[in-house]
Design a protein around this motif. Sequence first.
Motif, PDB file in Angstrom:
ATOM      1  N   HIS A 181       6.702  17.423  71.871  1.00  0.00           N
ATOM      2  CA  HIS A 181       7.473  16.230  71.537  1.00  0.00           C
ATOM      3  C   HIS A 181       6.679  15.017  72.014  1.00  0.00           C
ATOM      4  N   GLY A 182       6.255  14.185  71.085  1.00  0.00           N
ATOM      5  CA  GLY A 182       5.491  13.000  71.461  1.00  0.00           C
ATOM      6  C   GLY A 182       4.197  13.375  72.152  1.00  0.00           C
ATOM      7  N   GLY A 203      -0.211  11.978  69.883  1.00  0.00           N
ATOM      8  CA  GLY A 203       0.553  12.969  69.140  1.00  0.00           C
ATOM      9  C   GLY A 203      -0.268  14.012  68.385  1.00  0.00           C
ATOM     10  N   PRO A 204      -1.261  13.598  67.579  1.00  0.00           N
ATOM     11  CA  PRO A 204      -2.050  14.597  66.846  1.00  0.00           C
ATOM     12  C   PRO A 204      -2.755  15.597  67.754  1.00  0.00           C
ATOM     13  N   SER A 205      -3.274  15.129  68.897  1.00  0.00           N
ATOM     14  CA  SER A 205      -3.940  16.049  69.826  1.00  0.00           C
ATOM     15  C   SER A 205      -2.945  17.043  70.417  1.00  0.00           C
ATOM     16  N   LEU A 206      -1.731  16.560  70.739  1.00  0.00           N
ATOM     17  CA  LEU A 206      -0.716  17.462  71.293  1.00  0.00           C
ATOM     18  C   LEU A 206      -0.325  18.537  70.292  1.00  0.00           C
ATOM     19  N   ARG A 207      -0.280  18.171  69.009  1.00  0.00           N
ATOM     20  CA  ARG A 207       0.035  19.161  67.983  1.00  0.00           C
ATOM     21  C   ARG A 207      -1.063  20.216  67.898  1.00  0.00           C
ATOM     22  N   LYS A 208      -2.307  19.794  68.081  1.00  0.00           N
ATOM     23  CA  LYS A 208      -3.407  20.759  68.088  1.00  0.00           C
ATOM     24  C   LYS A 208      -3.306  21.666  69.320  1.00  0.00           C
ATOM     25  N   THR A 227      13.776  12.466  66.517  1.00  0.00           N
ATOM     26  CA  THR A 227      13.901  11.262  65.700  1.00  0.00           C
ATOM     27  C   THR A 227      12.945  10.154  66.126  1.00  0.00           C
ATOM     28  N   SER A 228      12.386  10.255  67.339  1.00  0.00           N
ATOM     29  CA  SER A 228      11.440   9.242  67.794  1.00  0.00           C
ATOM     30  C   SER A 228       9.991   9.705  67.668  1.00  0.00           C
ATOM     31  N   ASP A 229       9.782  10.981  67.312  1.00  0.00           N
ATOM     32  CA  ASP A 229       8.436  11.550  67.227  1.00  0.00           C
ATOM     33  C   ASP A 229       7.805  11.167  65.890  1.00  0.00           C
ATOM     34  N   ILE A 230       6.666  10.487  65.945  1.00  0.00           N
ATOM     35  CA  ILE A 230       6.031   9.982  64.718  1.00  0.00           C
ATOM     36  C   ILE A 230       5.520  11.098  63.814  1.00  0.00           C
TER      37      ILE A 230
END
Length: 340
Positions: free
Chosen positions: A48-49, A4-9, A198-201
């Motif tokens: 997402h995720g 998740g953190p890498s995808l946000r980057k 709602t499932s995304d940390i």
Amino acid sequence: MPEGPSLRKFHQLVAPFVGQLVVTVGGNSKKINPNMLEMLRLQDSQVHGKNLYLNFGLAENLGLPDSFLLPKHLQKEVNLPEETSDHKLESTSGLDGQEVPGSSSSIKALELGEEEKDPINNTPWWLNTSQNSGPWLCFHFGMFGSVRASEFSRATKANKRGDWKDPLPRLVLHFAKGFLAFYNCRIYWCLGPMVKPTSDILSEEFDRRQALEALKQANPVCYTLLDQRYFAGLGNIIKNEVLYLARIHPLSLGSCLTALNLESLLDHVVSFSAGWLQKKLEGKPQHHLIYQKEHCPAGHQVMKDSFESPNGFQRLTWWCPHCQPKVTPEEPNEVQVTQE
């Protein structure tokens, strides 16, 4: 594979290109026809995720959407690098073989060919100019998958044959100013993002109640944590780190743990993921406590094993037998909660 953190980057790197026209397309993808993207406009970008979604269309005069911004609870004053050449992305190497959400029956993939065009205006049939909307491209990244903005990935070591060959991008989108290169990823057309926030940390809409109910089941918590239906974006690295922080053995059944233990585990999931993302945005490395370590921070010998989940995927797990004692139905179910 990236979590998740890498995808946000990755999402942050894509954001400046939203609203721009795709001038030319490159890459070695065989799953889609790259030529169909030429002269389309990148209309939106969402994450997402573990999936990145890009929306293309013929709309004009687009403004930047709000969707690429970080959630309010994660926004801080961060000085991002100004030069794209400094954007060196870290690829997580967790052995998470989780099935791509929505890649089978839950989503209808669009098999689009170059010949499938409107006979009247000679444009792809799926582009509806009246609604200014088109289908989405979904990117699901494999191990060492990444996104580069206005730079290509370069080889850092020789391959097995001794050749210093640069990685080949799966897809390259060239814009008037700059380009986006996507590496080691599965690309397919879809009708839109299929993962619920709602499932995304890393989403402020993350449903803690739903996550807790999943953790309470009589399943090893190390398997439940990787279930993308409840913990989208959580991968092998986060799994190992949060279980150590919560002092929980990976094979402990969730039904054998107290509500306090499960709440503590969930707190670590959210705080560790948000902290990892913040470090990525600040260009700082994430130091692991247990993942791929021989000794835990307390100096104990770390155990490593590959556990096979019910879906058949094996994932390497590191844990400390001393700090993370296994809880069984016959034993007291209280685990010491730490506040690290």
